[in-house]
Design a protein around this motif. Structure first.
Motif, short mmCIF file in Angstrom:
data_model
loop_
_atom_site.label_atom_id
_atom_site.label_comp_id
_atom_site.label_asym_id
_atom_site.label_seq_id
_atom_site.Cartn_x
_atom_site.Cartn_y
_atom_site.Cartn_z
N LYS A 122 -41.42 -35.38 8.37
CA LYS A 122 -41.75 -36.55 9.18
C LYS A 122 -42.56 -37.57 8.38
O LYS A 122 -42.28 -38.78 8.42
N ALA A 123 -43.55 -37.09 7.63
CA ALA A 123 -44.35 -38.01 6.79
C ALA A 123 -43.48 -38.67 5.72
O ALA A 123 -43.63 -39.87 5.42
N LYS A 124 -42.55 -37.91 5.17
CA LYS A 124 -41.65 -38.46 4.15
C LYS A 124 -40.76 -39.55 4.74
O LYS A 124 -40.56 -40.61 4.12
N ALA A 125 -40.21 -39.29 5.93
CA ALA A 125 -39.35 -40.29 6.56
C ALA A 125 -40.13 -41.55 6.93
O ALA A 125 -39.64 -42.68 6.75
N GLU A 126 -41.35 -41.38 7.43
CA GLU A 126 -42.16 -42.55 7.79
C GLU A 126 -42.51 -43.39 6.57
O GLU A 126 -42.45 -44.62 6.60
N LYS B 268 -40.77 -43.54 3.83
CA LYS B 268 -39.54 -44.17 3.35
C LYS B 268 -39.22 -45.41 4.16
O LYS B 268 -38.81 -46.44 3.61
N ARG B 269 -39.41 -45.34 5.48
CA ARG B 269 -39.16 -46.52 6.31
C ARG B 269 -40.14 -47.64 6.00
O ARG B 269 -39.80 -48.82 6.04
N ALA B 270 -41.39 -47.26 5.68
CA ALA B 270 -42.39 -48.29 5.40
C ALA B 270 -42.14 -48.98 4.07
O ALA B 270 -42.48 -50.16 3.90
N THR B 271 -41.56 -48.27 3.11
CA THR B 271 -41.35 -48.86 1.78
C THR B 271 -40.00 -49.53 1.64
O THR B 271 -39.75 -50.18 0.63
N GLU B 272 -39.09 -49.35 2.61
CA GLU B 272 -37.79 -49.99 2.50
C GLU B 272 -37.92 -51.49 2.68
O GLU B 272 -38.54 -51.96 3.64
N PRO B 273 -37.33 -52.29 1.77
CA PRO B 273 -37.40 -53.75 1.92
C PRO B 273 -36.51 -54.20 3.06
O PRO B 273 -35.44 -53.65 3.31
N THR B 274 -36.97 -55.22 3.78
CA THR B 274 -36.17 -55.77 4.87
C THR B 274 -35.03 -56.59 4.30
O THR B 274 -35.19 -57.35 3.35
N LYS B 275 -33.88 -56.45 4.90
CA LYS B 275 -32.70 -57.16 4.42
C LYS B 275 -32.76 -58.62 4.88
O LYS B 275 -32.92 -58.90 6.06
N PRO B 276 -32.65 -59.59 3.94
CA PRO B 276 -32.68 -61.00 4.34
C PRO B 276 -31.42 -61.37 5.11
O PRO B 276 -30.33 -60.91 4.83
N GLN B 277 -31.62 -62.20 6.12
CA GLN B 277 -30.50 -62.65 6.91
C GLN B 277 -29.83 -63.84 6.23
O GLN B 277 -30.49 -64.77 5.78
N THR B 278 -28.51 -63.80 6.20
CA THR B 278 -27.76 -64.89 5.57
C THR B 278 -27.72 -66.09 6.51
O THR B 278 -27.52 -65.94 7.72
N LYS B 279 -27.94 -67.26 5.96
CA LYS B 279 -27.92 -68.49 6.74
C LYS B 279 -26.49 -68.98 6.89
O LYS B 279 -25.74 -69.07 5.93
N ARG B 280 -26.14 -69.33 8.11
CA ARG B 280 -24.82 -69.86 8.38
C ARG B 280 -24.84 -71.37 8.22
O ARG B 280 -25.77 -72.06 8.64
N PRO B 281 -23.82 -71.94 7.60
CA PRO B 281 -23.79 -73.41 7.44
C PRO B 281 -23.64 -74.10 8.78
O PRO B 281 -23.01 -73.57 9.70
N ARG B 282 -24.28 -75.24 8.86
CA ARG B 282 -24.21 -76.02 10.10
C ARG B 282 -22.87 -76.74 10.20
O ARG B 282 -22.25 -77.07 9.21
#
Length: 550
Positions: free
Chosen positions: A445-449, A451-465
């Protein structure tokens, strides 16, 4: 009469005596009055004082009696709760005993079934026809019922009833095709269990199964890099495992032969050839280290299996063979391999070497296999292994792993290994696994927590207007045939407004302020380049790696 009923009778008798106190006081008063009427001298004591004294005694006795009743009720309550708790614990212990007995019975039934199957195979070996002295030795494994042609050749044997799932094995063995046999095992590596059952029977179709197995060992050490690391080459790793499996299957076949048939199959020429192969492999094993192999060396296993399968142990020094045992101690065939090599009497020394190198798990497995648990207590060895795993300091983890992370990882690995060993050898009564499993869950459980804390957030792709044109195929206007929709441009359902043609935007003021409109956006890539080596998600397609052996 039980103690509880006697106590209740004593309580009722005391209560009745206390109730009779008032009548006794009245009788005493009458006696005192009669005594006072007959007295000649005035007595110093007065009846009121005596009456007050007796009533005080009565009140103190009643108070003490009620206190004793309360204490008795409290004691009865505690006794009842203790009995209920004991009943619950007794039920839990009985449930655990039942589960353990059921699991033990299943394992016992499986073991009895395996023993009976082995006895049936041993008592009823497959029929093997041995040719006479004038026949060629290579015909010793011709199937029953084959006839010799006038030209001296042997007709093709019929499919053996023992080879049901993979009849192709008969042809490969009959053709002495070692390369084809390797490829067939590689293609069917997901069904190795059934292959290992049918290969010994298929070997009977070979003119000389021992020579076929020796032919299959070619390339075990590549000529261009004999000292290369086989762990980095998937094909070489799979080929070595196949070689070991074929030698094991040959041992299964030879175990069902009598002495005459065995002498025909393992002729002196075959043994001499096996000795030359082993002599070539022996110097290459000198570069192996016991710690680096981690008890799972395919090279050492293949060498020892070669000595055992072809009965050439006597041609090599025993000390050199004993040094290789710790390199294969983690493999499941280690115990049977030691028996085949005639090292049963040397196992206490091998176990001592394993203990000194920190391989208590392997030592416990060998101690059970050779009935040496009294000399090497398994529970003490497992506790020692777990203590060493917890005390071991980090030597620098891979990447950015901190020393604490590596320490927890080593402890987690040790806990899992100990729990598995306890379950395999039914040591739950001597070494409960519940605390180990709780600690394993805590570390995971500590290992999984983390791992989730150190995972980088995926940037959202911007859609063209603005509205974008759709892409489709120019070469085919039929939308039903083009499910992907890539390759050609079609206009939107609602066309874009052309701002220059709108009258309310015309004029000098708007013309001076508004910039010229941008040209409409279009996709100009060609249909051929649209697919290429890319998927629709813009990730480049990577061809699958060549299949490697099991």
């Amino acid at each position: 009469m039980d103690p509880q009923s006697s106590a209740m009778e004593d309580t009722r008798s005391v209560a009745s005596l206390m109730d009779s106190t008032s009548s006794k006081i009245q009788q005493l008063q009458k006696a005192f009055a009669e005594l006072e009427s007959q007295r000649a001298v005035t007595l110093n004591l007065k009846w009121k004082e005596l009456e007050e004294h007796f009533h005080g005694l009565e009140r103190s006795l009643k108070r003490r009696f009620h206190e004793l009743e309360d204490q008795e009720k409290e004691y009865e309550t505690k006794t009842r709760k203790a009995q209920e708790l004991l009943e619950k614990k007794k039920e839990a212990v009985e449930a655990k005993e039942k589960v353990s007995l059921e699991r033990l019975q299943k394992k016992r039934d499986a073991a009895v079934f395996a023993i009976n199957s082995a006895l049936v195979k041993y008592n009823n070996p497959p029929p093997i026809s041995i040719t006479s002295a004038e026949d060629s030795p290579n015909k010793a494994f011709a199937a029953d019922g084959t006839d010799e042609n006038p030209d001296g050749t042997v007709q093709e044997a019929e499919i053996s009833p023992e080879v049901k799932a993979y009849p192709q094995l008969l042809k490969l063995c009959g053709d002495m095709d070692s390369a084809g046999l390797h490829k067939f095992v590689s293609d069917n590596r997901k069904n190795l269990a059934s292959l290992k059952e049918e290969i010994p029977a298929a070997f009977k179709a070979a003119a000389n199964p021992a020579s076929l197995v020796l032919d299959s060992l070619e390339g075990f050490y590549p000529v261009e890099a004999p000292n290369g690391d086989g762990k980095k080459d998937g094909n070489l790793l799979g080929m070595r495992r196949t070689c070991i499996m074929l030698m094991e299957c040959l041992s299964v076949l030879l175990s069902g032969l009598d002495s005459n048939s065995l002498a025909v199959v393992l002729s002196e020429d075959v043994k001499q050839r096996a000795k030359s192969i082993a002599a070539g492999w022996s110097p290459l094993l000198g570069s192996l280290e016991m710690d680096a192999c981690n008890g799972n060396s395919l090279e050492a296993h293949a060498f020892l299996q070669l000595l055992a399968s072809f009965d050439i142990v006597s041609g090599f020094e025993e000390d050199g063979i004993l040094k290789l045992i710790p390199m294969v101690s983690r493999r499941r065939q280690a115990a049977e391999l030691c028996r085949s090599l005639g090292l049963s009497e040397k196992m206490p020394g091998v176990i001592e070497v394993l203990l000194k190198s920190g391989k208590q798990i392997d030592a416990v497995n060998l101690a059970f296999a050779f009935e040496l648990t009294e000399q090497f207590p398994p529970v003490e060895l497992l506790k020692s292994y777990l203590t060493d795993a917890r005390r071991s300091t980090s030597q620098g983890g891979p990447g950015n792993a901190s020393p604490a992370d590596e320490f927890n990882e080593r402890e987690l690995t040790g806990l899992k290994a100990v729990a598995k060993c306890v379950e395999e050898h039914n040591l739950e009564e001597q070494y409960p696994v519940e605390p180990l499993q709780k600690r394993i869950l805590q570390l995971e459980k500590a290992k999984a927590e983390k791992k989730r804390a150190t995972e980088p957030t995926k940037p959202q792709t911007k859609r063209p207007r603005g509205a974008q044109p759709r892409v489709t195929d120019n070469h085919n206007n039929n939308n039903n045939n083009n499910k992907t929709g890539y390759g050609r441009v079609i206009p939107e359902r609602y066309p874009q407004y052309v701002y220059d043609n709108r009258q309310f935007l015309n004029g000098p003021i708007m013309a001076a302020q508004a910039p010229p409109p941008p040209p409409p956006q279009t996709y100009t890539f060609s249909p051929a380049a649209a697919h290429g080596n890319f998927y629709g998600n813009c990730y480049q397609y990577q061809p699958p790696p060549p299949p490697y052996f099991h």
